[in-house]
Design an enzyme around this catalytic site. Structure first.
Site, PDB file in Angstrom:
ATOM      1  N   LYS A  18     -26.558  11.788  -1.763  1.00 35.54           N
ATOM      2  CA  LYS A  18     -27.314  12.895  -1.165  1.00 35.54           C
ATOM      3  C   LYS A  18     -26.336  13.924  -0.632  1.00 35.54           C
ATOM      4  CE  LYS A  18     -26.239  11.720   3.285  1.00 35.54           C
ATOM      5  NZ  LYS A  18     -25.390  12.518   4.201  1.00 35.54           N
ATOM      6  N   ASP A 150     -29.864   6.866   7.869  1.00 32.29           N
ATOM      7  CA  ASP A 150     -30.045   7.542   6.584  1.00 32.29           C
ATOM      8  C   ASP A 150     -30.798   6.699   5.567  1.00 32.29           C
ATOM      9  OD1 ASP A 150     -28.729   9.740   7.520  1.00 32.29           O
ATOM     10  OD2 ASP A 150     -26.922   9.474   6.309  1.00 32.29           O
TER      11      ASP A 150
END
Length: 302
Positions: A18, A150
Site C-alpha cells: 500500500k 494497518d
C-alpha cells in the site's frame, strides 16, 4: 486432512503493498498512540503466500532469505490468533488442522509499504476459507487490529480514508494512477519517528467530504528526512522529475504519473544514477480494490 486436501495444488494468494497518499497527525492519546488521518491505496506489487494444510496441528512458515524468527513473525501470529478464536468459539473441537505457509517476500521490510500487515491480512483471509471457519470480513478485520493498526485495511480490501490510529476506515474512490517507488536501503523505526519531539502533532482534522480541498502531505517526512539521509536523497532524486512523497513513516518514496510509460521513463532515468545501485525500485499501478479480494472472489465463484 482429507485426501483431496493433500492432493490439491497450492494456490498463490496475493498480499499487496500500500501507499499512504497523505498522513496527518491530529493529536496524541493518553495511551501514547497518535490520532491520525491518512489515505490508503493499494498497488499491484505483492508478496505471495501459499498454504498447505497439515495432518497435525503445527503452523510452520517457509521462506528463503527471511531472517524474522517464527515466534516474532506476524504471519504465524495471525494464523495462531485465528485458530485460537475458532477453538474458543467451538469448545467441542479440541484441535484445528495445522498449515505450512510458503512466503515469497518481495515487498521490502521497514519501507512504509505495509508488507507485514498485508501478509497477516492475507493469512487471516486465506485460512478463514481453507479452515472452513466462515468468519465475516468485519470479524477478521477486528481480529487483525490485534496484530497491528494497518491490518484491517488489508483485510477489508478497499482504498480508504483512515482515522483513529488507522483502524476507522471509510471507503473512497481514487484515481488509479501509476507510481514510481524508490526504496533506499534503510529500515525506519516507526516508534522513533512517532516519539520524535519535532513531529507535527496538531494538524487540523479534515472531514471526508472536504478531503479533496486540502493539501495532502505527510507530516513524518521532515523528521525522517533529517534522521535518515538516504530518504532525503531518494526524495531529491525523484523530485527532479515529479513531486516526491514518502509513504507512511518511510523509507519508501514515490511519485504518481498518469501513464505507465511516464513512470517507466523516469525509472529508467534514475536507474542510471550510480548512487542508488542496489536500491529497490519499481513501477506499480494504484488500485482501489485489493488483489487479495479479486482473488478471493475468483475462488468463491469456483
Amino acid at each position: 486432512m482429507t485426501k483431496e486436501q493433500r492432493s490439491a495444488p497450492r494456490l498463490v494468494w496475493p498480499a499487496p503493498a500500500k501507499l499512504n497518499l497523505m498522513l496527518h497527525i491530529t493529536g496524541q492519546r493518553e495511551d501514547g498512540y497518535h490520532e491520525l488521518q491518512t489515505v490508503f491505496q493499494f498497488i499491484d506489487f505483492v508478496d505471495e503466500l501459499e498454504f498447505e494444510l497439515r495432518s497435525d496441528d503445527q503452523i510452520i512458515r517457509h521462506c528463503a532469505d527471511f531472517d524474522v524468527p517464527e515466534n516474532e513473525d506476524i504471519i504465524i501470529r495471525a494464523a495462531s490468533l485465528l485458530r485460537e478464536k475458532f477453538l474458543q468459539n467451538n469448545p467441542s473441537k479440541d484441535k484445528c488442522a495445522g498449515v505450512d505457509i510458503y512466503l515469497t517476500k518481495l515487498i521490502p521490510m521497514g519501507a512504509g509499504l505495509g508488507g507485514g500487515s498485508s501478509d497477516a491480512a492475507t493469512t487471516l483471509v486465506a485460512l478463514n476459507k481453507l479452515w472452513g471457519m466462515q468468519y465475516s470480513i468485519d470479524e477478521l478485520a477486528d481480529l487483525g487490529l490485534k496484530l497491528g493498526a494497518d491490518v484491517p485495511v488489508f483485510v477489508r480490501g478497499f482504498a480508504a480514508f483512515a482515522e483513529g490510529i488507522g483502524e476507522k476506515l471509510s471507503p473512497i474512490s481514487l484515481q488509479e494512477k501509476w507510481y514510481l517507488v524508490l526504496v533506499p536501503p534503510v529500515h525506519v523505526s516507526t516508534k522513533q519517528v512517532f516519539s520524535n519531539s519535532h513531529l507535527t502533532r496538531d494538524c487540523s482534522a479534515i472531514k471526508l467530504c472536504d478531503l479533496s480541498r486540502h493539501e495532502w502531505r505527510n507530516v513524518c517526512t521532515p523528521v525522517v528526512s533529517k534522521n535518515y539521509p538516504f530518504v532525503s536523497q531518494a526524495i531529491d532524486i525523484i523530485g527532479k522529475y515529479s513531486k516526491a512523497k514518502m509513504s507512511g513513516t518511510g523509507a519508501s518514496v514515490f511519485a504518481s504519473f498518469d501513464t505507465k510509460a511516464q513512470a517507466q521513463d523516469v525509472l529508467q532515468k534514475i536507474s542510471l544514477n550510480s548512487e542508488i545501485k542496489g536500491w529497490v525500485s519499481f513501477v506499480a499501478k494504484g488500485l482501489n480494490q485489493s488483489p487479495l479480494h479479486h482473488f478471493l472472489d475468483s475462488q468463491t465463484e469456483v
